[in-house]
Design a protein around this motif. Sequence first.
Motif, PDB file in Angstrom:
ATOM      1  N   ASN A 459       0.819  -1.216   0.000  1.00  0.00           N
ATOM      2  CA  ASN A 459       0.000   0.000   0.000  1.00  0.00           C
ATOM      3  C   ASN A 459       0.849   1.260   0.000  1.00  0.00           C
ATOM      4  O   ASN A 459       0.513   2.261  -0.648  1.00  0.00           O
ATOM      5  CB  ASN A 459      -0.931  -0.002   1.216  1.00  0.00           C
ATOM      6  N   TYR A 460       1.977   1.228   0.728  1.00  0.00           N
ATOM      7  CA  TYR A 460       2.860   2.392   0.801  1.00  0.00           C
ATOM      8  C   TYR A 460       3.447   2.711  -0.576  1.00  0.00           C
ATOM      9  O   TYR A 460       3.432   3.868  -1.027  1.00  0.00           O
ATOM     10  CB  TYR A 460       3.979   2.127   1.812  1.00  0.00           C
ATOM     11  N   TYR A 461       3.965   1.691  -1.259  1.00  0.00           N
ATOM     12  CA  TYR A 461       4.570   1.930  -2.567  1.00  0.00           C
ATOM     13  C   TYR A 461       3.521   2.301  -3.619  1.00  0.00           C
ATOM     14  O   TYR A 461       3.805   3.042  -4.561  1.00  0.00           O
ATOM     15  CB  TYR A 461       5.357   0.698  -3.018  1.00  0.00           C
ATOM     16  N   ALA A 470       5.576  -2.033  -5.399  1.00  0.00           N
ATOM     17  CA  ALA A 470       4.214  -2.338  -4.958  1.00  0.00           C
ATOM     18  C   ALA A 470       3.774  -3.694  -5.504  1.00  0.00           C
ATOM     19  O   ALA A 470       3.136  -4.497  -4.800  1.00  0.00           O
ATOM     20  CB  ALA A 470       3.256  -1.240  -5.408  1.00  0.00           C
ATOM     21  N   LEU A 471       4.109  -3.975  -6.763  1.00  0.00           N
ATOM     22  CA  LEU A 471       3.750  -5.249  -7.379  1.00  0.00           C
ATOM     23  C   LEU A 471       4.418  -6.413  -6.646  1.00  0.00           C
ATOM     24  O   LEU A 471       3.792  -7.451  -6.392  1.00  0.00           O
ATOM     25  CB  LEU A 471       4.166  -5.240  -8.854  1.00  0.00           C
ATOM     26  N   TYR A 472       5.686  -6.260  -6.314  1.00  0.00           N
ATOM     27  CA  TYR A 472       6.421  -7.324  -5.620  1.00  0.00           C
ATOM     28  C   TYR A 472       5.749  -7.680  -4.287  1.00  0.00           C
ATOM     29  O   TYR A 472       5.495  -8.857  -3.981  1.00  0.00           O
ATOM     30  CB  TYR A 472       7.870  -6.887  -5.380  1.00  0.00           C
ATOM     31  N   HIS A 473       5.445  -6.652  -3.479  1.00  0.00           N
ATOM     32  CA  HIS A 473       4.874  -6.907  -2.155  1.00  0.00           C
ATOM     33  C   HIS A 473       3.425  -7.345  -2.237  1.00  0.00           C
ATOM     34  O   HIS A 473       2.956  -8.131  -1.391  1.00  0.00           O
ATOM     35  CB  HIS A 473       5.027  -5.660  -1.279  1.00  0.00           C
ATOM     36  N   ALA A 474       2.685  -6.879  -3.238  1.00  0.00           N
ATOM     37  CA  ALA A 474       1.300  -7.330  -3.418  1.00  0.00           C
ATOM     38  C   ALA A 474       1.268  -8.820  -3.760  1.00  0.00           C
ATOM     39  O   ALA A 474       0.399  -9.563  -3.275  1.00  0.00           O
ATOM     40  CB  ALA A 474       0.633  -6.511  -4.515  1.00  0.00           C
ATOM     41  N   GLN A 475       2.201  -9.269  -4.595  1.00  0.00           N
ATOM     42  CA  GLN A 475       2.280 -10.696  -4.927  1.00  0.00           C
ATOM     43  C   GLN A 475       2.609 -11.532  -3.687  1.00  0.00           C
ATOM     44  O   GLN A 475       2.089 -12.637  -3.520  1.00  0.00           O
ATOM     45  CB  GLN A 475       3.333 -10.924  -6.014  1.00  0.00           C
ATOM     46  N   SER A 489      -6.390  -6.675  -4.225  1.00  0.00           N
ATOM     47  CA  SER A 489      -6.889  -5.319  -4.433  1.00  0.00           C
ATOM     48  C   SER A 489      -5.796  -4.418  -4.990  1.00  0.00           C
ATOM     49  O   SER A 489      -6.024  -3.635  -5.929  1.00  0.00           O
ATOM     50  CB  SER A 489      -7.416  -4.752  -3.120  1.00  0.00           C
ATOM     51  N   VAL A 490      -4.588  -4.524  -4.442  1.00  0.00           N
ATOM     52  CA  VAL A 490      -3.465  -3.711  -4.925  1.00  0.00           C
ATOM     53  C   VAL A 490      -3.097  -4.133  -6.346  1.00  0.00           C
ATOM     54  O   VAL A 490      -2.806  -3.282  -7.216  1.00  0.00           O
ATOM     55  CB  VAL A 490      -2.249  -3.844  -3.980  1.00  0.00           C
ATOM     56  N   LEU A 491      -3.115  -5.434  -6.615  1.00  0.00           N
ATOM     57  CA  LEU A 491      -2.787  -5.922  -7.959  1.00  0.00           C
ATOM     58  C   LEU A 491      -3.798  -5.404  -8.995  1.00  0.00           C
ATOM     59  O   LEU A 491      -3.427  -5.064 -10.127  1.00  0.00           O
ATOM     60  CB  LEU A 491      -2.770  -7.451  -7.971  1.00  0.00           C
ATOM     61  N   LEU A 492      -5.067  -5.329  -8.592  1.00  0.00           N
ATOM     62  CA  LEU A 492      -6.095  -4.819  -9.491  1.00  0.00           C
ATOM     63  C   LEU A 492      -5.847  -3.356  -9.842  1.00  0.00           C
ATOM     64  O   LEU A 492      -5.949  -2.941 -11.004  1.00  0.00           O
ATOM     65  CB  LEU A 492      -7.473  -4.992  -8.853  1.00  0.00           C
ATOM     66  N   SER A 495      -2.891  -3.083 -12.180  1.00  0.00           N
ATOM     67  CA  SER A 495      -3.188  -3.475 -13.557  1.00  0.00           C
ATOM     68  C   SER A 495      -3.752  -2.310 -14.368  1.00  0.00           C
ATOM     69  O   SER A 495      -3.612  -2.274 -15.593  1.00  0.00           O
ATOM     70  CB  SER A 495      -4.166  -4.650 -13.569  1.00  0.00           C
ATOM     71  N   LYS A 496      -4.365  -1.364 -13.682  1.00  0.00           N
ATOM     72  CA  LYS A 496      -4.913  -0.187 -14.352  1.00  0.00           C
ATOM     73  C   LYS A 496      -3.883   0.944 -14.436  1.00  0.00           C
ATOM     74  O   LYS A 496      -3.788   1.642 -15.449  1.00  0.00           O
ATOM     75  CB  LYS A 496      -6.147   0.307 -13.616  1.00  0.00           C
ATOM     76  N   LEU A 497      -3.105   1.120 -13.312  1.00  0.00           N
ATOM     77  CA  LEU A 497      -2.170   2.239 -13.261  1.00  0.00           C
ATOM     78  C   LEU A 497      -0.850   1.941 -13.966  1.00  0.00           C
ATOM     79  O   LEU A 497      -0.242   2.838 -14.563  1.00  0.00           O
ATOM     80  CB  LEU A 497      -1.894   2.613 -11.794  1.00  0.00           C
TER      81      LEU A 497
END
Length: 535
Positions: A459-461, A470-475, A489-492, A495-497
């Motif tokens: 969430n921080y990144y 952010a992608l690394y920690h979300a995975q 939720s972060v991965l979603l 995928s847009k940003l």
Amino acid sequence: LAELASHLTTSEAEKLSSTILMEDDFEAEYDLYLVTKSYFDCKEYQRAFQAASNCKSSKLYFLRFYSWYMAGQKKQRDNQVEFTSVDKVSNEELYKLEKELKANLQSLDGYCLYLYGVVLKELDFKDDAIKALVNAVNKQPLLWIAWEELIPLCSDVEMVMSLPVPDHWIKTFFLASVHNELHCAEEVLVYCQILKDLGFQSSSYLKSLIAFSYYNIRDYDNAEKYFEELHKTHPLRLENMDIYSNILYVKDKKIELADLAHHVTSLDKFSVISCYVVGNYYSVIGQHKKSVRYFQRALTLNPRYLFIWTLIGHEYMELANTSAAIEAYRKAIGINRNDFRAWYGLGQAYEILKMPYYSLFYYKQAQALRPNDSRMWTALGDINITINKLDDAKRCFLRALSVGVEVGDTCLKLARLMEKSGDESGAEVYFLRFIEISASSISGIQEKDVYLCHRYLANYYLKKANYDSALYHAQKCCEYTETCEEGKSVLLQLSKLAPTAKPVNNWVNKSDSEEEYLSESSIMNLTDIGDDSMI
């Protein structure tokens, strides 16, 4: 002294025999001496005191007054109902004995000055006791027991070096022992090397001193190595086996501790050391009531055994008998105020009793004795959080990280504290550090804590638009049930940003930031933490 002398060659002994003990001629009273000594050996102390009432020689004079002292000590133990009683029973003979010895102070020899110092120490006249004991070792440099009584009275290194003691080879043993008591391991090893050069390299006392110094700095592997060597070389030696059992206890070596307990009881079932080791064994297997029973047996034999009082406090804490634990810790401190374990135990006890300001005071005493022990700083940080002194808590945790080795929990506490106080960049650094520590397979770290760190960082990144991290920690969040939904939720959102983002672990880039925080903590003034804590 006999043990030390046995390890010297004839030539080495001649080099060190600069001091010749002058004996009083007590041939005329030799028969009276034998009778008095026989009464003393049979523990008929009052009878021994009375038998030597008209003595003239210095040996009998000392034996007479020492019998008086021991009679008072015996009566004190007999009058004490139980060892952890809150009511303190005093030796009623001490004041009379002090008055009698003081009246003849100018004519006292080294042995009587030693006894005078012990009496003053019992009466809590610390400065006078130090003066008497220093005079005793100046008159009788080889009176090692007087040097030993000086050790717990030394509060710091500066005081030790300022004592006007004789420049004798035995002073090096004293300096090594007192520095060991003050947890100055490097200095202890230096003095031990000097003693090896003097010819004491095979001395079992010297080897035990080296092992003890490693034990004090929590280098249990080296300490165990030296104690194992001692145990194999001198299998009938009981001395220091209590400390060896502590090491086996800390390393959770139940089988080895059981073997040691069996061995010492086969040598002397009712010795202090045997009771101590067996008590440690019952403690490590979780039978705390039996452990207390054996420790109390040891106290029956030696009520002033420092380590036992501290361990009894630990056992009562395990049994949730906080008031008895506090009394045991206080008795340990009464014997030796340099025992950081007892101060730390008091801090824990008052923390359980929801008395944080008292707890803070005792933790500070422990920290002052062990300034380079991360456990003390972490405890101070925890209690400062309890009393809502978050800045002080942060500084304590930073110092714990700068001096500690096993700092996983401290790192997590600091990260959460920084998150709570709004220091997002600081929280980032220490959440990343905690994840790195967990990857090093350090025991005691919960998997759940690791993934909660990943959740924060994801969430921080995302907030900072660092999409690769952010992608690394979300995975990573998706690998754990409790954080899986937030990870998705972060991965979603990613995928847009940032549909082309690639996972990157950001710890390498942030390691310099941690060094900045630690360098900041190393110059902080921590002496004012909790100065207003005792009301």
